[in-house]
Design a protein around this motif. Structure first.
Motif, mmCIF file in Angstrom:
data_model
loop_
_atom_site.group_PDB
_atom_site.id
_atom_site.type_symbol
_atom_site.label_atom_id
_atom_site.label_comp_id
_atom_site.label_asym_id
_atom_site.label_seq_id
_atom_site.Cartn_x
_atom_site.Cartn_y
_atom_site.Cartn_z
ATOM 1 N N PHE A 173 -2.916 5.045 -2.263
ATOM 2 C CA PHE A 173 -1.952 6.020 -2.216
ATOM 3 C C PHE A 173 -0.639 5.631 -3.287
ATOM 4 O O PHE A 173 -0.167 4.498 -3.018
ATOM 5 N N VAL A 174 -0.370 6.566 -4.113
ATOM 6 C CA VAL A 174 0.581 6.029 -5.189
ATOM 7 C C VAL A 174 1.367 7.376 -5.263
ATOM 8 O O VAL A 174 1.860 7.684 -6.544
ATOM 9 N N GLY A 175 1.827 8.086 -4.252
ATOM 10 C CA GLY A 175 2.915 9.135 -4.661
ATOM 11 C C GLY A 175 3.454 9.569 -3.478
ATOM 12 O O GLY A 175 3.783 8.554 -2.551
ATOM 13 N N VAL A 176 3.799 10.868 -3.196
ATOM 14 C CA VAL A 176 4.474 11.237 -2.124
ATOM 15 C C VAL A 176 3.637 12.371 -1.087
ATOM 16 O O VAL A 176 4.002 12.669 -0.385
ATOM 17 N N THR A 177 2.582 12.771 -1.566
ATOM 18 C CA THR A 177 1.680 13.621 -0.861
ATOM 19 C C THR A 177 0.395 12.802 -0.472
ATOM 20 O O THR A 177 -0.138 11.928 -1.406
ATOM 21 N N PRO A 178 -0.280 13.046 0.356
ATOM 22 C CA PRO A 178 -1.726 12.371 0.662
ATOM 23 C C PRO A 178 -2.835 12.705 -0.692
ATOM 24 O O PRO A 178 -3.764 11.965 -0.784
ATOM 25 N N ALA A 179 -2.668 13.630 -1.638
ATOM 26 C CA ALA A 179 -3.478 13.861 -2.597
ATOM 27 C C ALA A 179 -3.158 12.775 -3.584
ATOM 28 O O ALA A 179 -3.872 12.984 -4.651
ATOM 29 N N ASP A 180 -1.890 12.381 -3.756
ATOM 30 C CA ASP A 180 -1.538 11.193 -4.781
ATOM 31 C C ASP A 180 -2.231 9.952 -4.640
ATOM 32 O O ASP A 180 -1.455 9.153 -4.059
ATOM 33 N N VAL A 181 -3.513 9.900 -4.927
ATOM 34 C CA VAL A 181 -4.226 8.717 -4.870
ATOM 35 C C VAL A 181 -5.011 8.278 -6.141
ATOM 36 O O VAL A 181 -5.253 9.289 -6.946
ATOM 37 N N ILE A 182 -5.286 6.992 -6.085
ATOM 38 C CA ILE A 182 -6.292 6.707 -7.136
ATOM 39 C C ILE A 182 -7.286 5.954 -6.531
ATOM 40 O O ILE A 182 -7.080 4.991 -5.861
ATOM 41 N N PRO A 183 -8.604 6.534 -6.739
ATOM 42 C CA PRO A 183 -9.949 6.225 -6.292
ATOM 43 C C PRO A 183 -10.423 5.149 -6.880
ATOM 44 O O PRO A 183 -10.713 5.385 -8.302
ATOM 45 N N VAL A 184 -10.940 4.053 -6.157
ATOM 46 C CA VAL A 184 -11.679 2.960 -7.037
ATOM 47 C C VAL A 184 -13.048 2.521 -6.171
ATOM 48 O O VAL A 184 -12.700 2.544 -5.107
#
Length: 288
Positions: free
Chosen positions: A152-163
């Motif tokens: 998680f890298v933002g302010v909403t649950p959609a702000d993610v970097i998948p690895v």
């Protein structure tokens, strides 16, 4: 009309004294807290906006930490892959030594002994490369070995970097599907006891080197993404903090001026109230 039963002047002076005292107290509270909005009644809309901005700022602070941690995970994994690449380089050198016409059968046996130990070391490096107690490279980690991990890298649950770190599952016996293929010859089954075996081993090592290099390149690209996201988060937090300051922070100079003005009015109200309280006594003197 002057009366002795109802002191209208005193009541009016008292009302203004209370009003000016309230304003003075409010200014003191704002100056002491540094906030323009001490009570919701000061600016209800501004309080709602400021609360949301402060929440976003706090979340972005954690998002920045998450980005740094994500980059750290990838760097730890890359460190393990770098050591495996070093082992593969040595394996290729041993295969080349066995291919030379100089070593005897006995000497090739010595070379193969080191070759076999280094194959085991690939497994050892893969299993011992961990982050926060979780294995990264051998596919056994409960967190990193079972599929995609979302950072998680933002302010909403959609702000993610998948690895998907599980795709990097590495050992000397599974340079297979999902990358890390050994061209049909499993690396752990190779030896360098004969020139023919050394030839097969060198081909398998070459393919393994290519796959490890590709895996490192993928990890490097993810690290780069985390670093850029961290910079973007820092920029967003800086701008949000500036907006929060404009909404919530008190203007010290203006508020100090209002405090001085209200304190003067308080003193004037006290003086007026004192004089108003003396008015009935003055009126009673007319009856003497």
């Amino acid at each position: 009309m002057p009366t002795v039963t109802t002191n209208t002047a005193a009541n009016s002076a008292l009302r203004f004294l209370n009003l000016n005292s309230t304003k003075s107290g409010s200014s003191i509270s704002k100056l002491a807290s540094g906030s323009r909005i001490v009570n919701a009644s000061d600016d209800a809309a501004g309080l709602a906006i400021g609360t949301r901005l402060r929440a976003d700022s706090n979340v972005l602070q954690q998002a920045s930490i998450n980005s740094a941690q994500g980059a750290s995970v990838m760097q730890v994994g890359d460190g393990g892959l770098a050591r495996i690449a070093d082992v593969l380089q040595r394996l290729k050198s041993l295969a080349a030594a066995s291919l030379s016409g100089v070593p005897t059968v006995i000497e090739r046996g010595f070379i193969n002994a080191e070759y076999s130990q280094l194959l085991e070391e690939i497994n050892g490096i893969a299993s011992s490369t961990r982050f926060n107690g979780e294995s990264l490279l051998d596919g056994t980690g409960a967190q990193f070995g079972t599929g995609t991990v979302n950072f998680f890298v933002g302010v909403t649950p959609a702000d993610v970097i998948p690895v998907d770190i599980s795709s990097l599952s590495i050992s000397a016996s599974n340079f297979t599907s999902g990358g890390l293929a050994s061209g049909g010859t499993v690396l752990s089954s190779t030896t360098v006891t004969t020139p023919a075996a050394a030839t097969t081993a060198m081909a398998s090592v070459d393919l393994a080197i290519n796959e490890v290099s590709e895996a490192r390149a993928n990890l490097g690209s993810i690290v780069s993404r985390f670093e850029f996201r961290q910079q973007q988060v820092a920029t967003s937090k800086e701008n949000i903090d500036a907006a929060l300051s404009s909404v919530m922070d008190v203007d010290l100079a203006a508020e100090q001026s209002r405090l001085v003005s209200s304190q003067v009015l308080v003193q004037a109200s006290v003086s007026a109230l004192s004089q108003a309280n003396q008015l009935p006594q003055t009126l009673l003197s007319l009856l003497q």
